[in-house]
Design a protein around this motif. Structure first.
Motif, PDB file in Angstrom:
ATOM      1  N   GLN B  35       0.852  -1.212  -0.099  1.00  0.00           N
ATOM      2  CA  GLN B  35      -0.083  -0.075   0.030  1.00  0.00           C
ATOM      3  C   GLN B  35       0.866   1.295  -0.044  1.00  0.00           C
ATOM      4  O   GLN B  35       1.924   1.247   0.818  1.00  0.00           O
ATOM      5  CB  GLN B  35      -1.058  -0.005   1.153  1.00  0.00           C
ATOM      6  CG  GLN B  35      -1.779   1.260   1.420  1.00  0.00           C
ATOM      7  CD  GLN B  35      -1.298   2.273   2.419  1.00  0.00           C
ATOM      8  OE1 GLN B  35      -0.780   1.778   3.454  1.00  0.00           O
ATOM      9  NE2 GLN B  35      -1.381   3.417   2.049  1.00  0.00           N
ATOM     10  N   GLY B  36       0.644   2.174  -0.953  1.00  0.00           N
ATOM     11  CA  GLY B  36       1.330   3.424  -0.949  1.00  0.00           C
ATOM     12  C   GLY B  36       2.616   3.356  -1.880  1.00  0.00           C
ATOM     13  O   GLY B  36       3.468   4.090  -1.888  1.00  0.00           O
ATOM     14  N   GLN B  37       2.985   2.324  -2.293  1.00  0.00           N
ATOM     15  CA  GLN B  37       4.287   2.001  -3.147  1.00  0.00           C
ATOM     16  C   GLN B  37       3.992   1.624  -4.891  1.00  0.00           C
ATOM     17  O   GLN B  37       2.745   1.182  -5.005  1.00  0.00           O
ATOM     18  CB  GLN B  37       4.950   0.680  -2.579  1.00  0.00           C
ATOM     19  CG  GLN B  37       5.404   1.017  -1.141  1.00  0.00           C
ATOM     20  CD  GLN B  37       6.198  -0.426  -0.537  1.00  0.00           C
ATOM     21  OE1 GLN B  37       6.047  -1.460  -1.071  1.00  0.00           O
ATOM     22  NE2 GLN B  37       7.189   0.056   0.114  1.00  0.00           N
ATOM     23  N   ARG B  84      -1.398   6.684  -5.356  1.00  0.00           N
ATOM     24  CA  ARG B  84      -2.540   7.521  -5.971  1.00  0.00           C
ATOM     25  C   ARG B  84      -1.641   8.400  -7.323  1.00  0.00           C
ATOM     26  O   ARG B  84      -2.236   8.922  -8.227  1.00  0.00           O
ATOM     27  CB  ARG B  84      -2.891   8.563  -5.044  1.00  0.00           C
ATOM     28  CG  ARG B  84      -4.226   8.928  -5.253  1.00  0.00           C
ATOM     29  CD  ARG B  84      -4.631   9.570  -3.937  1.00  0.00           C
ATOM     30  NE  ARG B  84      -3.787  10.263  -3.045  1.00  0.00           N
ATOM     31  CZ  ARG B  84      -3.139  11.169  -3.455  1.00  0.00           C
ATOM     32  NH1 ARG B  84      -3.444  12.024  -4.478  1.00  0.00           N
ATOM     33  NH2 ARG B  84      -2.109  11.651  -2.578  1.00  0.00           N
ATOM     34  N   ARG B  85      -0.397   8.613  -6.902  1.00  0.00           N
ATOM     35  CA  ARG B  85       0.245   9.695  -7.988  1.00  0.00           C
ATOM     36  C   ARG B  85       0.603   9.111  -9.190  1.00  0.00           C
ATOM     37  O   ARG B  85       0.700   9.624 -10.331  1.00  0.00           O
ATOM     38  CB  ARG B  85       1.681  10.056  -7.116  1.00  0.00           C
ATOM     39  CG  ARG B  85       1.441  10.970  -5.895  1.00  0.00           C
ATOM     40  CD  ARG B  85       2.643  11.489  -5.389  1.00  0.00           C
ATOM     41  NE  ARG B  85       3.705  10.299  -5.168  1.00  0.00           N
ATOM     42  CZ  ARG B  85       5.140  10.466  -4.916  1.00  0.00           C
ATOM     43  NH1 ARG B  85       5.545  11.585  -4.619  1.00  0.00           N
ATOM     44  NH2 ARG B  85       5.549   9.375  -4.634  1.00  0.00           N
ATOM     45  N   ASN B 105       8.106   4.689  -2.684  1.00  0.00           N
ATOM     46  CA  ASN B 105       7.191   5.013  -1.669  1.00  0.00           C
ATOM     47  C   ASN B 105       6.465   6.404  -1.810  1.00  0.00           C
ATOM     48  O   ASN B 105       6.904   7.252  -2.395  1.00  0.00           O
ATOM     49  CB  ASN B 105       7.868   5.003  -0.416  1.00  0.00           C
ATOM     50  CG  ASN B 105       7.934   3.652   0.112  1.00  0.00           C
ATOM     51  OD1 ASN B 105       7.309   2.659   0.572  1.00  0.00           O
ATOM     52  ND2 ASN B 105       9.344   3.290   0.177  1.00  0.00           N
ATOM     53  N   SER B 106       5.342   6.426  -1.348  1.00  0.00           N
ATOM     54  CA  SER B 106       4.430   7.404  -1.661  1.00  0.00           C
ATOM     55  C   SER B 106       4.941   8.757  -0.929  1.00  0.00           C
ATOM     56  O   SER B 106       4.574   9.942  -1.426  1.00  0.00           O
ATOM     57  CB  SER B 106       3.006   7.125  -1.009  1.00  0.00           C
ATOM     58  OG  SER B 106       2.909   6.812   0.283  1.00  0.00           O
ATOM     59  N   TYR B 107       5.714   8.667   0.032  1.00  0.00           N
ATOM     60  CA  TYR B 107       6.355   9.834   0.728  1.00  0.00           C
ATOM     61  C   TYR B 107       7.507  10.271   0.355  1.00  0.00           C
ATOM     62  O   TYR B 107       8.225  11.304   0.836  1.00  0.00           O
ATOM     63  CB  TYR B 107       6.306   9.466   2.297  1.00  0.00           C
ATOM     64  CG  TYR B 107       7.162   8.178   2.504  1.00  0.00           C
ATOM     65  CD1 TYR B 107       8.537   8.147   2.676  1.00  0.00           C
ATOM     66  CD2 TYR B 107       6.405   6.942   2.870  1.00  0.00           C
ATOM     67  CE1 TYR B 107       9.106   7.166   3.115  1.00  0.00           C
ATOM     68  CE2 TYR B 107       7.128   5.881   2.877  1.00  0.00           C
ATOM     69  CZ  TYR B 107       8.404   5.898   3.035  1.00  0.00           C
ATOM     70  OH  TYR B 107       9.125   4.759   3.250  1.00  0.00           O
ATOM     71  N   GLU B 108       8.099   9.543  -0.881  1.00  0.00           N
ATOM     72  CA  GLU B 108       9.216  10.075  -1.541  1.00  0.00           C
ATOM     73  C   GLU B 108       9.267  11.563  -1.888  1.00  0.00           C
ATOM     74  O   GLU B 108       8.100  11.925  -2.487  1.00  0.00           O
ATOM     75  CB  GLU B 108       9.856   9.192  -2.250  1.00  0.00           C
ATOM     76  CG  GLU B 108      10.103   7.992  -1.545  1.00  0.00           C
ATOM     77  CD  GLU B 108      11.122   6.825  -2.467  1.00  0.00           C
ATOM     78  OE1 GLU B 108      12.172   7.382  -3.095  1.00  0.00           O
ATOM     79  OE2 GLU B 108      10.663   5.655  -2.695  1.00  0.00           O
ATOM     80  N   ARG B 109      10.286  12.230  -1.982  1.00  0.00           N
ATOM     81  CA  ARG B 109      10.546  13.603  -2.444  1.00  0.00           C
ATOM     82  C   ARG B 109       9.778  13.697  -3.901  1.00  0.00           C
ATOM     83  O   ARG B 109      10.641  13.312  -4.744  1.00  0.00           O
ATOM     84  CB  ARG B 109      11.840  14.126  -2.173  1.00  0.00           C
ATOM     85  CG  ARG B 109      12.309  14.304  -0.830  1.00  0.00           C
ATOM     86  CD  ARG B 109      13.879  14.966  -0.944  1.00  0.00           C
ATOM     87  NE  ARG B 109      13.774  16.392  -1.312  1.00  0.00           N
ATOM     88  CZ  ARG B 109      14.638  17.232  -0.908  1.00  0.00           C
ATOM     89  NH1 ARG B 109      15.676  16.713   0.097  1.00  0.00           N
ATOM     90  NH2 ARG B 109      14.622  18.499  -1.022  1.00  0.00           N
ATOM     91  N   SER B 110       9.060  14.840  -4.046  1.00  0.00           N
ATOM     92  CA  SER B 110       8.767  15.065  -5.527  1.00  0.00           C
ATOM     93  C   SER B 110       9.750  15.619  -6.069  1.00  0.00           C
ATOM     94  O   SER B 110       9.578  15.722  -7.336  1.00  0.00           O
ATOM     95  CB  SER B 110       7.464  15.974  -5.290  1.00  0.00           C
ATOM     96  OG  SER B 110       7.987  17.154  -4.383  1.00  0.00           O
TER      97      SER B 110
END
Lengths: 346, 346
Positions: B35-37, B84-85, B105-110
């Motif tokens: 999830q989120g990956q 989602r991205r 991961n979903s939280y990695e730097r944009s």
């Protein structure tokens, strides 16, 4: 004597409503920053419904694991810096968590870790000029696109984000109705914040109350709560009305890793039909995706605050030891006005 | 049959010049995104001098630890998304490292993890439109501030960033002199890329050669190399000349955790005096700090490419097995023209 760092740890698995027993208190030595790191002293911790999601899913941060320091955005002061970006004394915004001292790394996301603009209070920096205020601002910019004279319904209107959305909608010339929990909060929304009307979602017939107040329908729905609030509003929405869905607070405290409860639960077959017929789609946005515009948004919001056109109501609880109970009773059970924070020190 | 993921691992401590023995090859099962990956298949790996710094310091990424997959920016294709991205088939830029498949991961730097603009080759996306091209672009914008008629000296002119800086300086109407390693590269800079002159830093008297070519002094110095290049250029710089110092490649392959070699080494007492007298200060910027402007910069650079005003020379080596030797011989020993990449698949 070694200085100590107080911490609240995620200690027991969250399997239902969040409770004190999910957290454990401990003291550890204050960490020493290595190359590329910064030591920050925490001043003001932000408590938000989103904290509850950290236990069950990975979103803009990794899912919390047992033993982790509880995570929260916060405002703190740089005590020692070995990261080119910051120097001692800088006031910064970051996920410092529930602890007195945090180490940040040079590679952390600039959307979360940034030097604060000077001249604002800690509570404005973490609230109306921080994640919650920007969630309001960018939601209106990207989804709301409000026109004067439109009718706006705000779920979670007494919350940190809803209270800003409602006021910005008023400034845009809209008629604004907010949902609040109980008569005191509803009165506060109208008398103190300037909403045109407020509906008590704990009342006997919130859907009927809203229908009575919005005979011509709803143009924009700011939806943070889900449940009865969403169920009351959808039937009144006009065709192609805009629906900003930035949270689902009514379900958060039941969410588990296996079943992160989502909006779908609130949508009966009848409501799904309405959405289909009227082309209503919930639009979610991640506020951090808009952080290239953070400073210009901050300028607008700070200007409105300064001129008195915008209020940023805040509830501040003092004391590190109050963190768990404030998240549980204040944020998840809604016992607060506006933005909720716990102050660790001035 | 389980699909396998080839990886190059950081296997033995880097204590001096990077060598094959610092890496180990292994095969592991292709990971499954949670999830989120997102699961990404790697296509083109970027090799850059900056890779060498990963072994000795934390900068825009954590320092590499033994056992880590070797890190590198890359272009890859989303195979499966639970973030989602992104969706399957998206072409993305990220630090995928030296492996066939990576999990993001979903939280990695944009700033690192983003969906690529369509219609460009992988090598342009990772080069002139990626980190190296933007290091050139933002350096000129923030430090260069070039005026037509000025004299510009480019260290590491045959490298991915220098070759773009030199051309952009020509387009700004400047006289541009580049440093290259050996007569072939110098000739290439003048004949193929359009530099006004080139100096062989391996020659007998690069300082004298440059002084001869720049009798009226230097207005802007783009400094990626340090060492003899910096020592040759500083004495010719005018008062208040601009000095963009975005790398120190000549020292990288001696850097260790205990002593990350820095620019100071190149600065003799005489040169320090010159800097003091003429107000010369190296200016460094982290390209990722300017990523809010990434898309507009990309548009400018892509426009120049399309119109033929800008060349993006690229050396592509084919084959996963070539990764370590290409970093060692190609990037750190300078055996390449322009941007250097290793292609894993088309």
């Amino acid at each position: 004597m070694t200085k100590l760092n107080r911490q609240w740890i995620y200690a027991r698995p969250v399997t239902g409503e969040l409770a004190m027993e999910n957290f454990a208190y401990r003291q550890v030595p204050v960490p020493v920053p290595g190359q590329g790191q910064v030591l920050v002293r925490n001043r003001l911790v932000s408590l938000d419904p989103a904290n509850r999601t950290y236990f069950v899913m990975q979103n803009y941060r990794p899912k919390l694991e047992l033993g982790d320091v509880m995570a929260s955005f916060a405002i703190g002061e740089v005590i020692e810096s070995r990261d080119r970006r910051f120097k001692t004394g800088d006031l910064i915004h970051a996920d410092l968590g529930w602890q007195d001292y945090a180490i940040l790394n040079s590679y952390e996301r600039s959307e979360y870790v940034y030097k604060c603009t000077q001249g604002h209070s800690d509570e404005d920096l973490i609230g109306v000029l921080g994640v919650t205020g920007l969630t309001a601002y960018f939601g209106l910019q990207e989804v709301g696109k409000l026109q004067a004279g439109e009718t706006v319904v705000v779920g979670g209107a007494t919350g940190a984000c809803g209270v800003i959305i409602g006021q910005l909608a008023k400034l845009a010339g809209c008629r604004v109705i907010g949902f609040g929990g109980g008569p005191d909060k509803c009165q506060w929304l109208v008398d103190e914040i300037g909403f045109d009307a407020a509906i008590d979602y704990k009342g006997n017939d919130p859907a009927g109350d809203l229908a009575h107040i919005c005979p011509e329908g709803v143009d924009f729905f700011s939806d943070a709560v889900g449940g009865i609030v969403t169920q009351s509003t959808l039937p009144l929405m006009k065709k192609n009305a805009r629906w900003y869905h930035y949270g689902n607070v009514s379900t958060y405290d039941r969410a588990t890793t296996d079943s992160p409860v989502d909006l779908g639960e609130a949508l009966t077959a009848t409501l799904r039909n309405i959405c289909e017929e009227r082309n209503l789609r919930p639009r979610f946005l991640l506020v951090f995706d808009y952080y290239c515009q953070r400073k210009s948004a901050e300028k607008v919001l700070a200007g409105l605050l300064k001129s008195g056109q915008l209020k940023a109501p805040t509830t501040i609880v003092d004391g590190f030891e109050k963190l768990p109970e404030t998240l549980i009773h204040g944020t998840l059970q809604g016992n607060r006005y506006g933005k909720l924070n716990v102050r660790l020190r001035r």
